[in-house]
Write an enzyme that holds these catalytic residues in place. Structure first.
Site: not given
Ligand code: THU
Length: 132
Positions: A45, A47, A56, A58, A87, A90
């Site tokens: 991930n 941000e 994300c 994935e 999520c 994704c």
């Molecule tokens: N996140 C992912 O990388 N994958 C997911 O399927 C759910 C959330 C990350 C996004 C963000 O940087 C952190 O997790 C908190 O939501």
């Protein structure tokens, strides 16, 4: 998926998680895609200060794979604290390439705990583009 590929995929997701850029949530996620050709492509991930632009793990992995010419995915491993599920965004993004994709959920704190599921279970009715 062979036992060897499975172990390599889990290790790659855990390793990718170490690269997570998550200064806002402090929640690191790593993903590793096994391609049908036998390769592994990873993502973490990433941000952003404007929160909503966050990518994300994935989706990062899927974009890297496609950019490398790989569109056929055999499995994905996702590593995160507690071993949660991808999520919704994704799920839809991955289903574009394989709606049946096997999904390994890896608890990063207890990596021997791996739950096996699939996009078929996690996203039974993906959106599909149909011209009317
Ligand atoms: N996140 C992912 O990388 N994958 C997911 O399927 C759910 C959330 C990350 C996004 C963000 O940087 C952190 O997790 C908190 O939501």
């Amino acid at each position: 998926m062979s036992t060897f590929d499975r172990a390599a995929l889990i290790a790659a997701a855990l390793e990718a998680r170490r690269q997570a850029y998550a200064p806002y949530s402090q929640f690191a996620v790593g993903a590793a895609l096994l391609t049908v050709s036998g390769g592994i492509v990873t993502g973490c991930n990433v941000e952003n200060a404007s929160y909503g632009l966050t990518i994300c793990a994935e989706r990062g992995a899927a974009c890297s794979a496609v950019a490398a010419g790989e569109r056929e995915f055999a499995a994905i491993a996702v590593a995160l604290a507690g071993g949660g599920t991808p999520c919704g965004a994704c799920r839809q993004f991955l289903a574009e390439f394989n709606p049946q994709l096997p999904v390994l959920l890896v608890d990063a704190d207890r990596p021997w705990l791996v739950i096996e599921t699939s996009l078929a279970s996690l996203l039974p009715s993906r959106f599909e583009f149909r011209k009317v």
